[in-house]
Every structure is written in structure tokens, then in C-alpha cells.
Design a protein around this motif. Structure first.
Motif, short mmCIF file in Angstrom:
data_model
loop_
_atom_site.label_atom_id
_atom_site.label_comp_id
_atom_site.label_asym_id
_atom_site.label_seq_id
_atom_site.Cartn_x
_atom_site.Cartn_y
_atom_site.Cartn_z
N PRO A 110 0.75 -1.19 -0.10
CA PRO A 110 0.11 0.01 0.07
C PRO A 110 0.81 1.34 0.16
N ASN A 111 0.25 2.38 -0.53
CA ASN A 111 0.95 3.72 -0.36
C ASN A 111 0.40 4.13 1.05
N VAL A 112 0.71 5.43 1.53
CA VAL A 112 0.27 5.74 2.95
C VAL A 112 -1.00 5.90 3.13
N PRO A 113 -1.92 6.72 2.10
CA PRO A 113 -3.38 6.45 2.11
C PRO A 113 -3.90 5.41 2.21
N GLU A 114 -3.67 4.31 1.27
CA GLU A 114 -3.98 2.77 1.45
C GLU A 114 -3.80 2.35 2.79
N ALA A 115 -2.71 2.40 3.24
CA ALA A 115 -2.40 1.64 4.58
C ALA A 115 -3.11 2.30 5.62
N GLN A 116 -3.32 3.58 5.55
CA GLN A 116 -4.03 4.24 6.51
C GLN A 116 -5.49 3.58 6.35
N THR A 117 -6.16 3.62 5.33
CA THR A 117 -7.60 3.00 5.15
C THR A 117 -7.74 1.64 5.49
N LEU A 118 -6.70 0.90 5.26
CA LEU A 118 -6.57 -0.36 5.82
C LEU A 118 -6.52 -0.74 7.16
N THR A 119 -5.96 -0.05 8.05
CA THR A 119 -5.68 -0.35 9.25
C THR A 119 -6.06 0.68 10.16
N GLY A 120 -6.57 1.83 9.71
CA GLY A 120 -6.95 2.95 10.54
C GLY A 120 -5.94 3.63 11.30
N GLN A 121 -4.60 3.36 11.11
CA GLN A 121 -3.57 4.09 11.72
C GLN A 121 -3.12 5.19 10.95
N LYS A 122 -3.14 6.46 11.53
CA LYS A 122 -2.48 7.41 10.89
C LYS A 122 -1.23 7.33 10.54
N ILE A 123 -0.59 7.53 9.43
CA ILE A 123 0.81 7.44 9.27
C ILE A 123 1.67 8.92 8.72
N GLU A 124 2.20 9.30 9.84
CA GLU A 124 3.10 10.74 9.80
C GLU A 124 4.43 10.43 10.02
N LYS A 125 4.84 9.69 10.90
CA LYS A 125 6.36 9.66 11.34
C LYS A 125 6.66 8.23 11.20
N LYS A 126 7.77 7.96 11.48
CA LYS A 126 8.70 6.60 10.99
C LYS A 126 7.87 5.49 12.00
N ALA A 127 7.59 5.76 13.04
CA ALA A 127 7.07 4.82 13.92
C ALA A 127 5.53 4.38 13.74
N ASP A 128 4.90 5.33 12.96
CA ASP A 128 3.41 5.08 12.57
C ASP A 128 3.43 3.98 11.26
N PHE A 129 4.62 3.94 10.49
CA PHE A 129 4.64 3.01 9.29
C PHE A 129 4.78 1.79 10.04
N ILE A 130 5.80 1.65 11.00
CA ILE A 130 6.04 0.21 11.72
C ILE A 130 4.89 -0.07 12.30
N THR A 131 4.09 0.74 13.20
CA THR A 131 2.57 -0.06 13.57
C THR A 131 1.87 -0.38 12.45
N ALA A 132 1.50 0.38 11.37
CA ALA A 132 0.48 0.02 10.47
C ALA A 132 0.99 -1.13 9.61
N ALA A 133 2.25 -1.33 9.68
CA ALA A 133 2.75 -2.63 8.89
C ALA A 133 2.68 -3.88 9.80
N GLN A 134 2.72 -3.73 11.13
CA GLN A 134 2.48 -4.97 12.06
C GLN A 134 0.88 -5.20 11.96
N MET A 135 0.16 -4.23 11.70
CA MET A 135 -1.48 -4.23 11.60
C MET A 135 -1.89 -4.84 10.34
N LEU A 136 -1.01 -4.49 9.28
CA LEU A 136 -1.53 -5.41 8.00
C LEU A 136 -1.03 -6.75 8.25
#
Ligand SMILES: Nc1ncnc2c1ncn2[C@@H]1O[C@H](COP(=O)(O)OP(=O)(O)OP(=O)(O)O)[C@@H](O)[C@H]1O
Ligand SMILES: Cc1ncc(CO)c(N)n1
Length: 277
Positions: free
Chosen positions: A143-169
Motif C-alpha cells: 500500500p501507499n500511505v493513504p491505502e495503508a491508513q484506510t486498511l488499518t485506521g492508523q494515521k501515518i505521519e512519522k516513522k513509528a507509524d509506518f511500523i505500527t501500520a505494517a504490523q497491523m497489516l
């Protein structure tokens, strides 16, 4: 059928066409060609599209999608495949059913939702179907950032958010995850990879100041598909593909009036060509 007849690496894209040649199946086929794999396609949708936007689109009848899968399975040995624009819930479901029926190797799911110009390529109710029926089949989700946000509900702004969203995926069933950061307003194009063994790493490249980025997501996922079919391990396939997409953006070609297409020949300029084939 004797194995040597089908020994050349063969791949499939399961997605939508772009009449403007820059994204979707067209970007996939150009990438496959550049990376020296034999390209096949299951056309799920047809779009009337150019660098300015999507002017019209239509989904194919599901019987024709089943027939295309059957044609490929009957003759080719698909070593890796990717999905792109799937349109609506029924089409996501039909593609998932075919991917369960036939062995097309590792499945790269590019959860395409919205084109760069803003057109919807996956309707809202299909997001639920994609999440629960296709994501669990994914060897890799990109996913790109908006797609990852839609799939997980996790807002992605900083590096830690990418890691959280990836774990949720991964919790949704995707074995490996690549979250593409091209949409963030940063000087670097940073993407995050989380592998099935729970190790993670960052991909970083300088951000080109250009609006010629139509089809970047399709291109990186198609390149990963090609490299897997050629025998690379996933981390290597992803790293090569990041270099390839960066080159296709950096060596731009002057085509169209809007979000221009990429230069799929650019690998030659970066020493990523295939003299030995
Ligand atoms: N301007 C840029 N310069 C360098 N790399 C970029 C740029 N824009 C995107 N990328 C990279 O291109 C790849 C695709 O990311 P992006 O976030 O654009 O995907 P996408 O939104 O799915 O693309 P598309 O919808 O156009 O197919 C990523 O590796 C990202 O970091
Ligand atoms: C058909 C199609 N697939 C994917 C994208 C996203 O790049 C697009 N613009 N069009």
C-alpha cells in the motif's frame, strides 16, 4: 507438460488497463519487459485514462475474468503474480477465488484505491472485501500511505507509524508488507518493509521534484513480481525494485500534460540491465 517448455520466468498482472500507457496493466507490462520476464495479464477493468485523469472505466464480466485465469493456468507456469485495480467487491472476490484455485506463485497485492488524479479505482464497500478476502492471500502487500491508513485506521505521519501500520497489516494476514512513502511531503522517498520473520528495514531514495510519477506504485510492485519470478529472495527483489522505480522517476521522459508517465527503460542508465539474456 514437460518442465523445460515452461522454464522461462512467466508472470501475471491481474488489474486494470490505462489507455494512456502510464499506469495499471500497461506500467506492469513495460516493467516486466524491462526486467526480462514473460508477461501475461488478466484484465479486470478497462479505463479511459491519460496523464490528466480517468475519463471513463468499466469492469469486465466475471465469467471473462474466470476464463482469463483458466487460459493462463492451462498453458503457462506463472511463477509470480500481482494484483492492481479491482474495482468492486464482486471483482475482488472473483480474483481471490481464482488465486485460491490456481497456483500462480507468490501473490503481490497492490491495494490500488485512488488514481493520482483523484479517481476512485476501488469502491468503499470493496475495501472490506479486499481486507478480509485478498489481504490474507498476500505474500506481500504494497500500500501507499493513504491505502495503508484506510486498511488499518492508523494515521501515518512519522516513522513509528509506518511500523505500527505494517504490523497491523500482518495481523490482517499479509505475510510481508511494503508501505510506500511517496505521498509524504519529505525530501526523501522513504518506504518501510516488514518481513514475515518480523525483521523490518527502510528503503530510502532522494525525492525527485517532479509531477511525472504516474504509475510509480504499479511499477515497483511489478518489478518485485518480476524479480521473484527470476529467483530473487523477497528482500533482494524489493531492494532492486526500489532502485528501478527511483531510476524510472529520475530519468523522466516528456509525455503528456499532467502527471506524466515513467521511463521504463531507465534501468539501462543505472547498470541494472540484463546483458546475459
Ligand atoms: N518524487 C519521487 N521521487 C522518488 N521516489 C518517489 C517519488 N514519488 C514516489 N516515489 C517512490 O515510488 C514508489 C511508489 O510510491 P507511491 O507512494 O508513489 O505509490 P503509489 O501512490 O501507489 O503510486 P501510483 O498510485 O501512482 O501507482 C515508492 O518507492 C516511493 O517512495
Ligand atoms: C488502471 C489503473 N491502475 C492503477 C492506477 C494507479 O496507479 C491507475 N491510475 N490506473
Amino acid at each position: 507438460m514437460p518442465q523445460q517448455i515452461n522454464s522461462f520466468p512467466q508472470v501475471a498482472t491481474i488489474a486494470g488497463t490505462d489507455s494512456g500507457g502510464g499506469a495499471g496493466i500497461m506500467a506492469d507490462l513495460k516493467t516486466f519487459q524491462a526486467r526480462h520476464v514473460f508477461a501475461t495479464a488478466v484484465v479486470v477493468a478497462v479505463t479511459a485514462q491519460n496523464t490528466l485523469g480517468v475519463q471513463a472505466s468499466k469492469l469486465m464480466p466475471q465469467t471473462l475474468i474466470d476464463a482469463q485465469f483458466q487460459s493462463l493456468a492451462a498453458d503457462f507456469q506463472i511463477r509470480a503474480c500481482k494484483t492492481g485495480m479491482l474495482g468492486d467487491s464482486n471483482h475482488v472476490r472473483a480474483v481471490a477465488a481464482n488465486l485460491k484455485k490456481y497456483d500462480f506463485g507468490p501473490i503481490i497485492v497492490d491495494p490500488v484505491m485512488i488514481a493520482k488524479g483523484g479517481a476512485t479505482l476501488l469502491n468503499a464497500e470493496a475495501i472490506h472485501t479486499l481486507k478480509h478476502e485478498l489481504v490474507p492471500l498476500a505474500t506481500l502487500i504494497t500500500p501507499n500511505v493513504p491505502e495503508a491508513q484506510t486498511l488499518t485506521g492508523q494515521k501515518i505521519e512519522k516513522k513509528a507509524d509506518f511500523i505500527t501500520a505494517a504490523q497491523m497489516l500482518q495481523n490482517l494476514g499479509a505475510k510481508n508488507v511494503l508501505i510506500k512513502g511517496g505521498h509524504l511531503d519529505l525530501p526523501q522517498a522513504n518506504d518501510y518493509v516488514l518481513l514475515s520473520d518480523h525483521t523490518g528495514f527502510w528503503l530510502t531514495a532522494p525525492k525527485s521534484a517532479t509531477k511525472r510519477t504516474h504509475g510509480t506504485g504499479d511499477t515497483i510492485s511489478a518489478c518485485i513480481t518480476a524479480e521473484l519470478a527470476r529467483g530473487a529472495d523477497l528482500a533482494t527483489a524489493i531492494s532492486i525494485s526500489k532502485k528501478y522505480v527511483t531510476a524510472t522517476i529520475a530519468h523522466s521522459i516528456q509525455v503528456g500534460h499532467g502527471h506524466g508517465p515513467l521511463n521504463h527503460w531507465a534501468a539501462q542508465k543505472e547498470g541494472l540491465s540484463f546483458e546475459n539474456i
